[in-house]
Write a protein that holds these residues in place. Structure first.
Motif, PDB file in Angstrom:
ATOM      1  N   ALA A 323       0.815  -1.237   0.079  1.00 10.68           N
ATOM      2  CA  ALA A 323       0.010  -0.003  -0.129  1.00 10.68           C
ATOM      3  C   ALA A 323       0.728   1.130  -0.071  1.00 10.68           C
ATOM      4  O   ALA A 323       0.556   2.063  -0.617  1.00 10.68           O
ATOM      5  N   PHE A 324       1.949   1.191   0.690  1.00  9.46           N
ATOM      6  CA  PHE A 324       2.817   2.638   0.989  1.00  9.46           C
ATOM      7  C   PHE A 324       3.304   2.902  -0.408  1.00  9.46           C
ATOM      8  O   PHE A 324       3.043   4.087  -0.887  1.00  9.46           O
ATOM      9  N   PRO A 325       4.418   2.103  -1.001  1.00  9.53           N
ATOM     10  CA  PRO A 325       5.083   2.456  -2.363  1.00  9.53           C
ATOM     11  C   PRO A 325       4.095   2.831  -3.415  1.00  9.53           C
ATOM     12  O   PRO A 325       4.211   4.065  -4.165  1.00  9.53           O
ATOM     13  N   PHE A 326       2.915   2.199  -3.592  1.00 13.25           N
ATOM     14  CA  PHE A 326       1.900   2.516  -4.633  1.00 13.25           C
ATOM     15  C   PHE A 326       1.106   3.584  -4.273  1.00 13.25           C
ATOM     16  O   PHE A 326       0.795   4.395  -5.403  1.00 13.25           O
ATOM     17  N   SER A 327       0.819   3.890  -3.208  1.00  9.24           N
ATOM     18  CA  SER A 327      -0.043   5.062  -2.799  1.00  9.24           C
ATOM     19  C   SER A 327       0.872   6.276  -2.925  1.00  9.24           C
ATOM     20  O   SER A 327       0.568   7.366  -3.632  1.00  9.24           O
ATOM     21  N   ASN A 328       2.121   6.178  -2.536  1.00  9.43           N
ATOM     22  CA  ASN A 328       3.035   7.379  -2.801  1.00  9.43           C
ATOM     23  C   ASN A 328       3.446   7.530  -4.041  1.00  9.43           C
ATOM     24  O   ASN A 328       3.374   8.859  -4.751  1.00  9.43           O
ATOM     25  N   ALA A 329       3.537   6.647  -4.915  1.00  7.11           N
ATOM     26  CA  ALA A 329       3.626   6.692  -6.234  1.00  7.11           C
ATOM     27  C   ALA A 329       2.755   7.360  -7.034  1.00  7.11           C
ATOM     28  O   ALA A 329       2.916   7.854  -8.015  1.00  7.11           O
ATOM     29  N   PHE A 330       1.552   6.864  -6.623  1.00  9.88           N
ATOM     30  CA  PHE A 330       0.370   7.546  -7.265  1.00  9.88           C
ATOM     31  C   PHE A 330       0.070   9.020  -7.080  1.00  9.88           C
ATOM     32  O   PHE A 330       0.065  10.004  -7.832  1.00  9.88           O
ATOM     33  N   ALA A 331       0.574   9.552  -5.706  1.00 10.33           N
ATOM     34  CA  ALA A 331       0.477  10.718  -5.291  1.00 10.33           C
ATOM     35  C   ALA A 331       1.665  11.557  -6.095  1.00 10.33           C
ATOM     36  O   ALA A 331       1.420  12.567  -6.528  1.00 10.33           O
ATOM     37  N   VAL A 332       2.591  10.967  -6.242  1.00  6.20           N
ATOM     38  CA  VAL A 332       3.965  11.798  -6.965  1.00  6.20           C
ATOM     39  C   VAL A 332       3.606  11.875  -8.366  1.00  6.20           C
ATOM     40  O   VAL A 332       3.575  13.066  -9.011  1.00  6.20           O
ATOM     41  N   GLU A 333       2.787  11.000  -8.983  1.00  4.72           N
ATOM     42  CA  GLU A 333       2.455  10.946 -10.254  1.00  4.72           C
ATOM     43  C   GLU A 333       1.186  11.808 -10.536  1.00  4.72           C
ATOM     44  O   GLU A 333       1.208  12.897 -11.453  1.00  4.72           O
ATOM     45  N   ARG A 334       0.599  12.305  -9.678  1.00  8.03           N
ATOM     46  CA  ARG A 334      -0.670  13.116  -9.656  1.00  8.03           C
ATOM     47  C   ARG A 334      -0.169  14.404  -9.487  1.00  8.03           C
ATOM     48  O   ARG A 334      -0.916  15.314 -10.051  1.00  8.03           O
ATOM     49  N   ALA A 335       1.016  14.834  -8.635  1.00 10.50           N
ATOM     50  CA  ALA A 335       1.229  15.785  -8.426  1.00 10.50           C
ATOM     51  C   ALA A 335       2.089  16.626  -9.735  1.00 10.50           C
ATOM     52  O   ALA A 335       1.991  17.871  -9.399  1.00 10.50           O
ATOM     53  N   LYS A 336       2.228  15.858 -10.670  1.00 14.25           N
ATOM     54  CA  LYS A 336       2.837  16.773 -11.810  1.00 14.25           C
ATOM     55  C   LYS A 336       1.953  17.566 -12.567  1.00 14.25           C
ATOM     56  O   LYS A 336       2.581  18.331 -13.316  1.00 14.25           O
ATOM     57  N   LYS A 337       0.537  17.655 -12.312  1.00 13.83           N
ATOM     58  CA  LYS A 337      -0.089  18.349 -12.881  1.00 13.83           C
ATOM     59  C   LYS A 337      -0.460  19.791 -12.020  1.00 13.83           C
ATOM     60  O   LYS A 337      -1.122  20.615 -12.312  1.00 13.83           O
ATOM     61  N   GLY A 338       0.281  19.788 -11.073  1.00 18.09           N
ATOM     62  CA  GLY A 338       0.051  21.004  -9.973  1.00 18.09           C
ATOM     63  C   GLY A 338       1.076  21.310  -9.154  1.00 18.09           C
ATOM     64  O   GLY A 338       2.235  21.245  -9.495  1.00 18.09           O
ATOM     65  N   ASN A 339       0.740  22.000  -8.200  1.00 12.98           N
ATOM     66  CA  ASN A 339       1.942  22.412  -7.264  1.00 12.98           C
ATOM     67  C   ASN A 339       2.322  21.072  -6.559  1.00 12.98           C
ATOM     68  O   ASN A 339       1.520  20.579  -5.804  1.00 12.98           O
ATOM     69  N   GLN A 340       3.590  20.751  -6.630  1.00  8.19           N
ATOM     70  CA  GLN A 340       4.344  19.545  -6.037  1.00  8.19           C
ATOM     71  C   GLN A 340       4.110  19.517  -4.486  1.00  8.19           C
ATOM     72  O   GLN A 340       3.749  18.435  -3.910  1.00  8.19           O
ATOM     73  N   GLY A 341       4.724  20.470  -3.847  1.00  6.91           N
ATOM     74  CA  GLY A 341       4.777  20.644  -2.430  1.00  6.91           C
ATOM     75  C   GLY A 341       3.204  20.406  -1.711  1.00  6.91           C
ATOM     76  O   GLY A 341       2.967  19.812  -0.873  1.00  6.91           O
ATOM     77  N   GLU A 342       2.163  21.035  -2.524  1.00 11.46           N
ATOM     78  CA  GLU A 342       0.866  21.077  -2.023  1.00 11.46           C
ATOM     79  C   GLU A 342       0.249  19.835  -2.290  1.00 11.46           C
ATOM     80  O   GLU A 342      -0.324  19.023  -1.178  1.00 11.46           O
ATOM     81  N   TYR A 343       0.431  18.919  -3.249  1.00 13.34           N
ATOM     82  CA  TYR A 343      -0.157  17.643  -3.483  1.00 13.34           C
ATOM     83  C   TYR A 343       0.564  16.838  -2.323  1.00 13.34           C
ATOM     84  O   TYR A 343      -0.216  15.959  -1.939  1.00 13.34           O
ATOM     85  N   MET A 344       1.985  16.878  -2.371  1.00 17.21           N
ATOM     86  CA  MET A 344       2.778  15.593  -1.299  1.00 17.21           C
ATOM     87  C   MET A 344       2.128  16.265  -0.085  1.00 17.21           C
ATOM     88  O   MET A 344       2.141  15.091   0.979  1.00 17.21           O
ATOM     89  N   ALA A 345       1.986  17.302   0.244  1.00 16.37           N
ATOM     90  CA  ALA A 345       1.365  17.835   1.594  1.00 16.37           C
ATOM     91  C   ALA A 345       0.416  16.986   2.101  1.00 16.37           C
ATOM     92  O   ALA A 345       0.035  16.654   2.994  1.00 16.37           O
TER      93      ALA A 345
END
Length: 405
Positions: A323-345
């Protein structure tokens, strides 16, 4: 045997030197945070707080984590991930040492709030740094390497922590935590300075999308909150369960948690590599991981056999490994469309909110209804999270269909 070893080593190939350095910094930092797994026992045995009071203290733990994560995301987008990581590590080292002198309820609530505020500002900055230091095709494995560092540290930390408690008491843990944070900060300063580190994936978005307006990401956020809520019970409610119900010592509890970290260290990277090759949906894999966490709680109520705790820990461990690696990877991938710090936060805030409600709710349920009912509730709640992730898969499928038109 040589073939197995060669295949294992091959799963690490292609990762940048910066990701390896970031992993080492994380390893040193995580190995030192040995207070956290024993925090509820420390509050119970040394400071003699009631379970409801411990629950409230853990809520302040979560509130500090929430504010720190949000602030870390904002600062990362404004001043950059390097400065945020550096100041977070050095300030955390100071506040960890000072926390041992907080003995009253109000003092400890304030102390743990400040510690977590400063410490968890590191998280969104580290995720953005990880994104910058790894090639697009290596994102999930880079995340997995960081998790290996975290879990190797978590494997060593509790085991050493248990020895320190038996030898010199809980106070020694706070000093070790402070010193290791300072060491991690010193290493960061020397090996990942912006003039030395090589950026491999530069993401520039002219009109960034706000993470707070991404509906699919909010559904993902809710599922991650549920995952965090259930998973984090292993760091507050479960140590007391092992101690009070299964009659385990602090050293035994430390070794059980060390098993979790060691198992992840040995098997997670090959497992992730294998799952990546199957080309399954990241969200589907996260759902499978959460389902395994649900089973881990169910098993503990199924029998009084003492070794069932090992099987419960095994199911939880495999669940988090997926769950952790793939949820994190999904968030990183999704963050490319916006403010990365905001998405990862926002991704990290889901777990910070879990800290606020998980520990407190777990303690209150145990105090009023006992461990058996609490474990049943956790099982059901985890299954609700699985259903939400299944719903998210359908949302993402529709989203993809609209974009392809």
């Amino acid at each position: 045997m040589n073939t197995l070893l060669k295949n294992y080593i091959n799963t690490f190939r292609g990762l940048s030197i910066e990701v390896w350095w970031l992993s080492l910094i994380t390893l040193i930092n995580r190995a030192g945070t040995m207070v956290i797994p024993f925090l509820t026992i420390y509050l119970d045995e040394d400071l003699h707080f009631s379970k409801p009071d411990i629950g409230w203290i853990m809520s302040f733990f979560g509130i500090g984590s929430l504010v720190g994560t949000w602030l870390g995301g904002k600062l990362t987008d404004k001043i950059g991930y390097y400065k945020v990581m550096f100041f977070s590590l050095f300030l955390t080292s100071i506040f960890f040492v000072l926390l041992q002198y907080a003995t009253a309820f109000n003092e400890f609530c304030l102390g743990i709030f400040v510690v977590m505020l400063v410490a968890d500002a590191f998280r969104p900055a580290m995720f953005v740094a990880l994104n910058a230091y790894s090639k697009p095709e290596n994102k999930t494995r880079s995340v997995t390497l960081i998790r290996l560092a975290i879990n190797l540290g978590f494997s060593v930390g509790p085991a050493i922590g248990g020895i320190i408690i038996v030898s010199i008491g809980y106070k020694g843990l706070f000093w070790v935590d402070g010193i290791t944070c300072a060491l991690a900060g010193t290493l960061l300063l020397n090996v990942l300075h912006p003039k030395k580190a090589k950026i491999l994936d530069v993401v520039k978005v002219e009109n960034p999308v706000s993470a707070y307006k991404d509906k699919a990401f909010w559904v993902f956020f809710i599922a991650m909150f549920i995952f965090g809520f259930t998973f984090l019970q292993y760091f507050s409610t479960m140590p007391l369960y092992y101690k009070d119900v299964r009659m385990m010592s602090e050293l035994d509890i430390g070794l059980l948690m060390a098993f979790n970290g060691f198992f992840i260290f040995v098997f997670e990277m090959p497992l992730i590599k294998w799952l990546e090759n199957l080309n399954n949906s990241k969200i589907k894999l996260v759902a499978i991981g959460l389902f395994l966490v649900a089973i881990s709680f169910f098993l503990l109520n199924a029998t009084s056999w003492i070794w069932i705790i090992v099987f419960g820990m095994l199911f939880m461990t495999i669940g988090e490994m997926i769950a952790f690696p793939f949820s994190n990877a999904f968030a990183v991938e999704r963050a490319k469309k916006g403010n990365q710090g905001e998405y990862m936060a926002l991704y990290a805030i889901a777990f910070s909110l879990s800290h606020i409600f998980s520990h407190n709710s777990g303690m209150q349920m145990v105090d009023k209804f006992g461990f058996e009912t609490t474990l049943n509730v956790l099982t059901i709640f985890a299954l609700v999270g699985v259903f939400i992730l299944w719903f998210l898969i359908k949302i993402l499928k529709k989203e993809k269909e609209i974009q392809s038109k």
